[in-house]
Motif scaffolding. Structure first.
Motif, mmCIF file in Angstrom:
data_model
loop_
_atom_site.group_PDB
_atom_site.id
_atom_site.type_symbol
_atom_site.label_atom_id
_atom_site.label_comp_id
_atom_site.label_asym_id
_atom_site.label_seq_id
_atom_site.Cartn_x
_atom_site.Cartn_y
_atom_site.Cartn_z
ATOM 1 N N LYS A 199 0.740 -1.019 0.220
ATOM 2 C CA LYS A 199 0.136 0.230 0.145
ATOM 3 C C LYS A 199 0.765 1.107 0.115
ATOM 4 O O LYS A 199 0.216 1.968 -0.782
ATOM 5 N N LEU A 200 1.641 1.639 0.769
ATOM 6 C CA LEU A 200 2.765 2.502 1.035
ATOM 7 C C LEU A 200 3.787 2.763 -0.593
ATOM 8 O O LEU A 200 3.674 3.557 -0.408
ATOM 9 N N LEU A 201 3.468 1.491 -0.949
ATOM 10 C CA LEU A 201 4.397 1.650 -2.032
ATOM 11 C C LEU A 201 3.685 1.571 -3.288
ATOM 12 O O LEU A 201 4.025 2.980 -4.136
ATOM 13 N N GLU A 202 2.904 1.757 -3.129
ATOM 14 C CA GLU A 202 1.544 1.927 -4.748
ATOM 15 C C GLU A 202 0.656 3.546 -4.375
ATOM 16 O O GLU A 202 1.241 4.740 -5.009
ATOM 17 N N GLU A 203 1.212 4.442 -3.415
ATOM 18 C CA GLU A 203 1.015 5.173 -2.921
ATOM 19 C C GLU A 203 2.383 6.783 -3.350
ATOM 20 O O GLU A 203 1.876 7.798 -3.091
ATOM 21 N N ARG A 204 3.830 6.203 -2.870
ATOM 22 C CA ARG A 204 4.603 6.270 -3.232
ATOM 23 C C ARG A 204 4.402 6.712 -5.073
ATOM 24 O O ARG A 204 4.864 7.706 -5.561
ATOM 25 N N GLN B 223 2.808 12.108 -10.430
ATOM 26 C CA GLN B 223 1.949 13.079 -10.592
ATOM 27 C C GLN B 223 2.946 14.239 -10.390
ATOM 28 O O GLN B 223 3.507 15.568 -11.672
ATOM 29 N N GLU B 224 3.904 14.290 -9.798
ATOM 30 C CA GLU B 224 5.683 14.654 -10.240
ATOM 31 C C GLU B 224 6.267 15.167 -10.835
ATOM 32 O O GLU B 224 6.462 15.897 -11.774
ATOM 33 N N VAL B 225 6.343 13.743 -11.494
ATOM 34 C CA VAL B 225 6.889 13.937 -13.242
ATOM 35 C C VAL B 225 5.826 15.105 -14.068
ATOM 36 O O VAL B 225 6.146 15.295 -15.009
ATOM 37 N N LYS C 192 13.270 7.259 -10.270
ATOM 38 C CA LYS C 192 12.732 6.917 -8.472
ATOM 39 C C LYS C 192 12.112 5.625 -8.454
ATOM 40 O O LYS C 192 11.482 5.155 -8.214
ATOM 41 N N ALA C 193 10.340 6.737 -9.441
ATOM 42 C CA ALA C 193 9.653 5.367 -9.441
ATOM 43 C C ALA C 193 9.452 5.066 -10.220
ATOM 44 O O ALA C 193 9.033 3.748 -9.892
#
Length: 451
Positions: A240-245, A251-253, A285-286
């Motif tokens: 879950k944390l990885l999906e959110e990150r 979105q930043e890209v 990174k993504a």
């Protein structure tokens, strides 16, 4: 949780509008029930179901004397015997102190510390801890009937939700799942304690986080939290944390790309290049986090497959055991012997059938009587058929044809000479219409190549 006058008129029984009746019900109890049992039981039977209905309408499983006095206030007066009513409900098992309710959880199955973990949000008064016989105005009591209803609804909501695939749930996830069932955290804790009583839920503390495990459908009780359950929970949490990150980095890209387009339109090419370079770093990174996410998902899939394989193996083992029991005492020799016996019986039956079919019966003098009766039946049938058939005609149906065409034509019936009723003028008009229609058709045919 006070109610308005209009709500009282609709939620309370019809006796609420009867001043004489309510004056009696608002009065204090006699000191001893033996003095007037009718007076005592009449008040108990009125207030006990009313208290339970009041809590059900407000979605609560707990109640205290101060709240009841305020909710049942009528014409500025409060009932004087509600303390006695609550004590009577305690003796009959309809309500129970919150502290006693939590302490009654099986200590051998669930530690007292875990019980405190759930009931920590609850308020315990000094009188409840000291065991005083008096009912304190702010002491909270659990309505057993309602807490059982909440517990059943909570278990059903979990099993019908997507979270049922997870072995462990965080307390926050469970709070969000049960928001329509338990309006506050205290009610949820009471429902969980009831499920613990029924051995349908176990609660554990892992790294400062409260975790809840439900029993699976078809199982009589919940199993203890194992290391496998904790490992799966950590993997699911990491997923879950990885999906959110990954979503945030994506979105930043996209944001960097939009900024680079805006700077390029303004003629700031160098700044646009720096913005794109930063977006590429974020994108790498993504991608790295996405690869880690896929690894975690693959591990979870393998764990799920292993659990499925274990269930299949258990089913196979049960099937082998059942088959071994069902085939106990059955051997190939016994089967062949049974087949031979069946074949012998079948052969004997065939011989009996053949003997019966080839046998003749000596009818004696009955045959002559039967032949006479059959002859009589045949004669009767022929006479009846002669009566039914029509007479044969003695004259020809059609006149005999003569040789030669003239004679044949003369034998034909005469043609009717009645007029058709159509005048010559009508025939001319019909012919003119046909000529016009033929002219239109020919003109259309000539125009077809032009199209």
């Amino acid at each position: 949780m006070s109610v308005s006058v209009k709500q009282r008129d609709t939620c309370f029984p019809p006796d609420w509008k009867d001043d004489d009746r309510m004056a009696f019900l608002f009065s204090a109890f006699k000191e001893n029930r033996d003095v007037d049992c009718t007076d005592w039981d009449g008040k108990i039977n009125f207030w006990s179901p009313l208290i339970i209905d009041h809590c059900r309408r407000h979605g609560s499983v707990c109640v205290n004397l101060q709240e009841l006095n305020e909710s049942f206030r009528r014409n500025g007066s409060v009932p004087l015997g509600l303390s006695t009513v609550i004590q009577s409900m305690i003796r009959s098992g309809k309500v129970q102190k919150e502290s006693d309710f939590a302490a009654n959880v099986d200590s051998g199955w669930l530690s007292w510390g875990v019980g405190l973990l759930l009931v920590r949000p609850l308020k315990w008064t000094l009188s409840s801890l000291l065991g005083s016989g008096r009912v304190s105005p702010d002491e909270s009591f659990v309505v057993i009937e309602l807490v059982k209803e909440k517990a059943a609804a909570l278990l059903a909501a979990y099993r019908s939700s997507p979270l049922a695939e997870r072995s462990l749930l965080s307390f926050q996830d469970l709070r969000a799942l049960s928001s329509h069932i338990c309006p506050d955290e205290s009610t949820l804790c009471m429902a969980l304690l009831q499920l613990q009583r029924e051995k349908q839920v176990t609660v554990s503390l892992h790294e400062g986080e409260k975790l809840v495990k439900f029993s699976q459908a078809g199982h009589g009780r919940v199993s203890p939290v194992s290391e496998v359950d904790l490992g799966i929970y950590q993997l699911q949490r990491s997923e879950k944390l990885l999906e959110e990150r990954v979503e945030v980095l994506g979105q930043e890209v996209e944001k960097c790309k939009q900024q680079a387009k805006a700077l390029l339109k303004e003629g700031k090419k160098s700044q646009a290049l720096r913005c794109l370079r930063g977006g590429k770093c974020v994108e790498k990174k993504a991608d790295r986090l996405f690869a880690q996410l896929e690894t975690v998902k693959g591990i979870l899939d393998r764990i799920a497959n292993s659990q499925t394989d274990r269930l299949v193996m258990q089913a196979y083992q049960a099937g082998v055991a059942a088959l071994r029991i069902s085939l106990k005492g059955v051997t190939v020799e016994r089967a062949e012997n049974l087949v031979d016996q069946i074949q012998e019986l079948c052969d004997a039956q065939d011989e009996v059938n053949q003997t019966l079919a080839s046998g003749t019966l000596d009818s004696g003098g009955d045959s002559d009587e039967l032949e006479e009766e059959l002859k009589s039946l045949l004669e009767t049938t022929i006479s009846e058929s002669n009566d039914v058939l029509p007479e044969v005609p003695t004259h020809p149906v059609f006149p005999a044809r003569k040789t030669g065409d003239d004679d044949f034509i003369q034998s034909l019936p005469t043609v009717p000479n009645a007029g058709l009723g159509i005048t010559d003028e009508e025939l001319d008009r019909e012919l003119s219409r046909l000529a016009v229609s033929d002219t239109d058709v020919s003109s259309n045919r000539r125009l077809e190549p032009a199209q």
